[in-house]
Design a protein around this motif. Sequence first.
Motif, PDB file in Angstrom:
ATOM      1  N   LYS B  11       0.843  -1.188   0.000  1.00 52.46           N
ATOM      2  CA  LYS B  11       0.000   0.000   0.000  1.00 52.46           C
ATOM      3  C   LYS B  11       0.882   1.242   0.000  1.00 52.46           C
ATOM      4  O   LYS B  11       1.422   1.626   1.022  1.00 52.46           O
ATOM      5  CB  LYS B  11      -0.908   0.007   1.234  1.00 52.46           C
ATOM      6  CG  LYS B  11      -2.165  -0.837   1.043  1.00 52.46           C
ATOM      7  CD  LYS B  11      -3.226  -0.505   2.072  1.00 52.46           C
ATOM      8  CE  LYS B  11      -3.812   0.865   1.919  1.00 52.46           C
ATOM      9  NZ  LYS B  11      -4.732   1.028   0.792  1.00 52.46           N
ATOM     10  N   ASP B  15      -2.595   6.411   2.518  1.00 48.59           N
ATOM     11  CA  ASP B  15      -3.884   5.763   2.705  1.00 48.59           C
ATOM     12  C   ASP B  15      -3.733   4.584   3.668  1.00 48.59           C
ATOM     13  O   ASP B  15      -2.947   3.684   3.444  1.00 48.59           O
ATOM     14  CB  ASP B  15      -4.350   5.321   1.308  1.00 48.59           C
ATOM     15  CG  ASP B  15      -5.509   4.356   1.334  1.00 48.59           C
ATOM     16  OD1 ASP B  15      -6.162   4.251   2.387  1.00 48.59           O
ATOM     17  OD2 ASP B  15      -5.752   3.736   0.299  1.00 48.59           O
ATOM     18  N   HIS B  17      -6.174   2.489   4.686  1.00 45.33           N
ATOM     19  CA  HIS B  17      -7.264   1.507   4.640  1.00 45.33           C
ATOM     20  C   HIS B  17      -6.766   0.213   4.003  1.00 45.33           C
ATOM     21  O   HIS B  17      -6.713   0.106   2.786  1.00 45.33           O
ATOM     22  CB  HIS B  17      -8.441   2.062   3.845  1.00 45.33           C
ATOM     23  CG  HIS B  17      -8.974   3.333   4.428  1.00 45.33           C
ATOM     24  ND1 HIS B  17      -8.469   4.557   4.102  1.00 45.33           N
ATOM     25  CD2 HIS B  17      -9.937   3.543   5.349  1.00 45.33           C
ATOM     26  CE1 HIS B  17      -9.113   5.490   4.788  1.00 45.33           C
ATOM     27  NE2 HIS B  17     -10.008   4.904   5.556  1.00 45.33           N
ATOM     28  N   ARG B  41       1.282   2.579   4.301  1.00 45.86           N
ATOM     29  CA  ARG B  41       2.065   3.825   4.269  1.00 45.86           C
ATOM     30  C   ARG B  41       3.503   3.599   3.826  1.00 45.86           C
ATOM     31  O   ARG B  41       4.460   3.945   4.515  1.00 45.86           O
ATOM     32  CB  ARG B  41       2.043   4.513   5.633  1.00 45.86           C
ATOM     33  CG  ARG B  41       0.625   4.832   6.063  1.00 45.86           C
ATOM     34  CD  ARG B  41       0.534   5.883   7.139  1.00 45.86           C
ATOM     35  NE  ARG B  41      -0.864   6.093   7.491  1.00 45.86           N
ATOM     36  CZ  ARG B  41      -1.452   5.568   8.572  1.00 45.86           C
ATOM     37  NH1 ARG B  41      -0.750   4.834   9.416  1.00 45.86           N
ATOM     38  NH2 ARG B  41      -2.712   5.785   8.805  1.00 45.86           N
ATOM     39  N   SER B  63      -4.947   1.082  -3.459  1.00 44.54           N
ATOM     40  CA  SER B  63      -5.124   2.485  -3.085  1.00 44.54           C
ATOM     41  C   SER B  63      -6.596   2.843  -3.088  1.00 44.54           C
ATOM     42  O   SER B  63      -7.322   2.548  -4.036  1.00 44.54           O
ATOM     43  CB  SER B  63      -4.384   3.388  -4.073  1.00 44.54           C
ATOM     44  OG  SER B  63      -4.784   4.737  -3.857  1.00 44.54           O
ATOM     45  N   SER B  65      -7.385   6.072  -1.776  1.00 45.06           N
ATOM     46  CA  SER B  65      -7.412   7.490  -1.405  1.00 45.06           C
ATOM     47  C   SER B  65      -7.395   8.429  -2.596  1.00 45.06           C
ATOM     48  O   SER B  65      -7.505   9.632  -2.432  1.00 45.06           O
ATOM     49  CB  SER B  65      -6.211   7.792  -0.511  1.00 45.06           C
ATOM     50  OG  SER B  65      -5.031   7.635  -1.260  1.00 45.06           O
TER      51      SER B  65
END
Lengths: 311, 134
Positions: B11, B15, B17, B41, B63, B65
């Motif tokens: 990720k 974001d 999540h 992150r 992703s 975001s």
Amino acid sequence: MTEIGKIITGVAQGEARAIGRAISMVENHAASAPALVEALDGQRIAACLVLGITGPPGAGKSTLTARLIQEYRRRGRRIGIVAVDPSSPLSGGALLGDRVRMMTHTLDPDVVIRSMASRGRLGGVCGAAGAAVRIMAHSGCTVVLIETVGVGQSEMDVVGIADLTAMVLAPGLGDDIQAMKAGLLEVADLLVVNKADLRGADRLILDMESVALQRQDKQGRAVPVCATVADQGQGVAALVDHFHRLHREIEASGAKERHRRRARRAEVADWAMELLRPRIIEAVAARSTLDGDALVLARQILTEMGLAPRK
Amino acid sequence: MRKMYRVLIGKPGLDGHDRGAKVIARALRDHGFEVIYTGIRRLPAEIAAAAVQEDVDVVGLSSLSGAHLRLFPAVVEELARLGAEDIAVIGGGVVPAEDIAALQEAGISRILTPGASLQEVIHAFETACEEREG
């Protein structure tokens, strides 16, 4: 230059791509793997310190490993990490998550991390772990850590591959410690009580010190017991000091070399069995019927393969 | 014995999540893949470096975001910089239809959007792995 030659040179120069490739070749039993491992630098391998980090699930092995990386980098060492997680017995797949705690070191070219799945091996490591360690040593790592799967009492393979093995325990993981006295606690070179800031840590340290006292060496010295709080880095420098003192001692006494010679024998046997396994599975699958007792059939199949078991 | 496929799920960006990424990581494991998970992150450079060290066949990026147009191509660029342009990159998450062409242009081999079934996800990874093997 041949493909293998390029990879060997790349590994010697510490190139991440070559190191990754080389380990995959051994792991996947590539036809060129023997030529590759044969070309590794024996001197670098002999000088490298191989440390085993083992212990039950949840003891904090990955967090401690991440802190050990930090401490060794502070001391200017190039370090390799082989992090083993279990393969699913159902799908054969694996979720390799040890890296999550080590990601801060990803951009450091002198930290080489490889996650490996156990791929059916039950001893707490994977078949290719030994070769992965030697490839990392060839790439200039002077310390290599092997983080095992979360172990119970009997997963002792790491003790063979590593020069020194630290057993990591934490309070609150149950009363298994008594039972473990017959297993890894008997052979670990160092006992680490992690999460030493939690309730029950004092009691666990006392328990471990009593285990350690029963295991005095010839000079009457007990096995070291170290307390750490890995997520805050406490006790980690002292642990590294212990590793180094023990390493100097086993090098001076010749114990390191003797241990590696013994381990080599075990690794050869392990590889032989691993290489034979698919052939046996094929032979079993090729049978149209499997009437009779499993033991009898197994003996028949081995005999047909020219590997008749002893009477 | 078929070669064991190795994939990395990462990720990039801020974001946090990661439910989707974890669901996909687990589904791939249950389908016989070895899955390296990087956590949330991460810098594109960190994801690329980890993929090279782990010698994976495919990198899957998640992703939600909206930063995919910047972050996904950045991972492709970092992989190329490390001499690993042969590692395929699959992108997934909240990606509007109008962004897909730009991402493909930038070297993302497949885009999976909300509504894609786990079966489709597994198929996408499997095909990408097979293509790499040649």
